[in-house]
Motif scaffolding. Structure first.
Motif, PDB file in Angstrom:
ATOM      1  N   ILE A 132       4.986 -76.880  11.937  1.00 43.55           N
ATOM      2  CA  ILE A 132       4.412 -75.713  12.618  1.00 43.55           C
ATOM      3  C   ILE A 132       5.314 -75.270  13.761  1.00 43.55           C
ATOM      4  O   ILE A 132       5.625 -74.077  13.913  1.00 43.55           O
ATOM      5  CB  ILE A 132       2.998 -76.031  13.144  1.00 43.55           C
ATOM      6  CG1 ILE A 132       2.075 -76.429  11.988  1.00 43.55           C
ATOM      7  CG2 ILE A 132       2.421 -74.824  13.895  1.00 43.55           C
ATOM      8  CD1 ILE A 132       0.705 -76.915  12.441  1.00 43.55           C
ATOM      9  N   LEU A 133       5.778 -76.227  14.581  1.00 43.65           N
ATOM     10  CA  LEU A 133       6.641 -75.896  15.711  1.00 43.65           C
ATOM     11  C   LEU A 133       7.986 -75.349  15.255  1.00 43.65           C
ATOM     12  O   LEU A 133       8.533 -74.416  15.865  1.00 43.65           O
ATOM     13  CB  LEU A 133       6.852 -77.125  16.599  1.00 43.65           C
ATOM     14  CG  LEU A 133       5.658 -77.583  17.431  1.00 43.65           C
ATOM     15  CD1 LEU A 133       6.041 -78.777  18.288  1.00 43.65           C
ATOM     16  CD2 LEU A 133       5.138 -76.451  18.315  1.00 43.65           C
ATOM     17  N   SER A 161     -11.515 -85.132  14.378  1.00 41.36           N
ATOM     18  CA  SER A 161     -11.618 -84.000  15.306  1.00 41.36           C
ATOM     19  C   SER A 161     -10.652 -84.183  16.468  1.00 41.36           C
ATOM     20  O   SER A 161     -10.024 -83.216  16.930  1.00 41.36           O
ATOM     21  CB  SER A 161     -13.043 -83.862  15.837  1.00 41.36           C
ATOM     22  OG  SER A 161     -13.951 -83.573  14.790  1.00 41.36           O
ATOM     23  N   SER A 162     -10.533 -85.428  16.941  1.00 42.43           N
ATOM     24  CA  SER A 162      -9.590 -85.729  18.010  1.00 42.43           C
ATOM     25  C   SER A 162      -8.161 -85.430  17.563  1.00 42.43           C
ATOM     26  O   SER A 162      -7.362 -84.864  18.320  1.00 42.43           O
ATOM     27  CB  SER A 162      -9.720 -87.194  18.423  1.00 42.43           C
ATOM     28  OG  SER A 162      -8.725 -87.540  19.375  1.00 42.43           O
ATOM     29  N   VAL A 208      -3.381 -81.823  17.576  1.00 42.69           N
ATOM     30  CA  VAL A 208      -2.386 -81.028  16.836  1.00 42.69           C
ATOM     31  C   VAL A 208      -2.442 -79.557  17.248  1.00 42.69           C
ATOM     32  O   VAL A 208      -1.430 -78.971  17.658  1.00 42.69           O
ATOM     33  CB  VAL A 208      -2.603 -81.168  15.318  1.00 42.69           C
ATOM     34  CG1 VAL A 208      -1.746 -80.153  14.561  1.00 42.69           C
ATOM     35  CG2 VAL A 208      -2.271 -82.579  14.864  1.00 42.69           C
ATOM     36  N   LEU A 209      -3.633 -78.951  17.147  1.00 48.45           N
ATOM     37  CA  LEU A 209      -3.755 -77.508  17.303  1.00 48.45           C
ATOM     38  C   LEU A 209      -3.739 -77.061  18.763  1.00 48.45           C
ATOM     39  O   LEU A 209      -3.055 -76.093  19.112  1.00 48.45           O
ATOM     40  CB  LEU A 209      -5.040 -77.016  16.630  1.00 48.45           C
ATOM     41  CG  LEU A 209      -5.101 -77.221  15.115  1.00 48.45           C
ATOM     42  CD1 LEU A 209      -6.462 -76.804  14.580  1.00 48.45           C
ATOM     43  CD2 LEU A 209      -3.993 -76.449  14.416  1.00 48.45           C
ATOM     44  N   PHE A 210      -4.495 -77.754  19.606  1.00 54.45           N
ATOM     45  CA  PHE A 210      -4.641 -77.306  20.982  1.00 54.45           C
ATOM     46  C   PHE A 210      -3.628 -77.938  21.930  1.00 54.45           C
ATOM     47  O   PHE A 210      -2.927 -77.229  22.655  1.00 54.45           O
ATOM     48  CB  PHE A 210      -6.075 -77.565  21.472  1.00 54.45           C
ATOM     49  CG  PHE A 210      -7.106 -76.751  20.752  1.00 54.45           C
ATOM     50  CD1 PHE A 210      -7.327 -75.426  21.094  1.00 54.45           C
ATOM     51  CD2 PHE A 210      -7.847 -77.289  19.718  1.00 54.45           C
ATOM     52  CE1 PHE A 210      -8.272 -74.665  20.433  1.00 54.45           C
ATOM     53  CE2 PHE A 210      -8.788 -76.540  19.040  1.00 54.45           C
ATOM     54  CZ  PHE A 210      -9.000 -75.220  19.397  1.00 54.45           C
ATOM     55  N   VAL A 211      -3.551 -79.277  21.907  1.00 57.35           N
ATOM     56  CA  VAL A 211      -2.655 -79.964  22.845  1.00 57.35           C
ATOM     57  C   VAL A 211      -1.193 -79.631  22.568  1.00 57.35           C
ATOM     58  O   VAL A 211      -0.430 -79.336  23.495  1.00 57.35           O
ATOM     59  CB  VAL A 211      -2.874 -81.496  22.768  1.00 57.35           C
ATOM     60  CG1 VAL A 211      -1.858 -82.222  23.647  1.00 57.35           C
ATOM     61  CG2 VAL A 211      -4.288 -81.849  23.193  1.00 57.35           C
TER      62      VAL A 211
END
Length: 303
Positions: A47-48, A217-218, A223-226
């Motif tokens: 993604i990055l 969920s953690s 992955v998505l937010f942090v």
């Protein structure tokens, strides 16, 4: 992007990163820290790299820079991210956030050792003061939620993680100047995930694959937010207003971490944690207000 909106975005990143000290605990409740980090960066790296390619229209790293890039990846991803999750797993979110917030102190010390910056007495006095604060947290900062037999281990790993995270910008500086922080981070995520993945493959039979929603969920949050949202917006901020102004937001992360831990899991802060935190931030404030030393490392940005 308007400046006012950018400030709110950077505050949201600080909040997300602060909350991760608590949310990360659910991710490593059943999975090992290495397994969690391996899964996280295997998902994050593509993604990055895609985002980097879109924003910068290229992801190339010259062959002569790969040795340093590998070292940066091992320190910044393989070591730091794993140590971070170990600290989060075994000690309180409060202790972990306070101890890891010392990373700018280690950056200052290592910058002098690497001769990137000249010696500054005021900076070193601030560093010593911050170390005293860390000692209070390490020796006395245990609430009723941190009385497990391995709480001391989590505290020590928090300090080691701070050293690794402080070392990361020193190693990465030549690459960041030549390319960009986003490009270096994207490649570091991929390279740093390799040794973690190899370790997991060799220990596959001992791995635990949790079935609870909290663990996954953690991981998704990480992955998505942090990582994706947090890192990209962080580097957008650096590009818009500069690294010095953006780094100020780092100092509110422990505050968010403590508040979120108190609200979400009922974690309390005791007097010694509070005293240690105040001493640490006093040291960081002295370092922040120190006159900028002359840079010893001269780098030329590549075309």
């Amino acid at each position: 992007m308007k400046k006012g909106w950018l400030e709110w975005i950077l505050l949201s990143v600080a909040l997300i990163w602060g909350a991760n000290y608590t949310i990360g605990k659910f991710g490593v409740a059943h999975m090992s820290s290495i397994q969690f980090s391996a899964l996280r960066f295997i998902m994050v790296a593509p993604i990055l790299l895609l985002i980097t390619g879109i924003i910068e229209r290229g992801i190339r790293i010259e062959k002569k820079d790969w040795g340093r890039l590998i070292a940066v990846s091992i320190v910044g991803v393989t070591l730091y991210q794993t140590l971070f999750m170990v600290s989060v797993k075994y000690t309180t979110a409060t202790n972990a956030s306070l101890l890891i917030s010392m990373s700018p102190i280690f950056t200052g010390i290592l910058a002098i050792l690497y001769k990137h910056e000249a010696f500054s007495l005021k900076t070193q006095l601030g560093s010593v003061l911050a170390f005293f604060g860390a000692a209070f947290v390490l020796l006395f900062g245990h609430s009723s939620h941190a009385l497990s037999q391995l709480a001391w281990f989590g505290n020590i790993m928090g300090i080691v993680a701070a050293i690794a995270w402080g070392w990361y910008p020193i190693l990465a500086k030549p690459l960041v100047v030549k390319y960009s922080a986003l490009r270096v981070t994207a490649w570091s995520a991929l390279i740093g995930a390799i040794p973690l993945t190899v370790y997991c493959l060799f220990t596959y039979q001992t791995l635990i694959w949790p079935t609870d929603i909290g663990s996954w969920s953690s991981l998704a949050y990480s992955v998505l937010f942090v990582t994706v949202y947090g890192l990209v917006m962080w580097y957008v901020g650096i590009g818009k207003i500069g690294s010095t102004k953006v780094m100020v937001y780092m100092y509110v992360i422990p505050l968010f971490a403590v508040v979120f831990a108190a609200v979400a899991i009922g974690e309390t802060i005791n007097a010694m944690q509070l005293l240690g935190g105040l001493i640490i931030f006093s040291g960081l404030y002295i370092v922040k207000k120190s006159p900028a030393p002359k840079t010893a490392l001269k780098l030329k940005k590549a075309n």
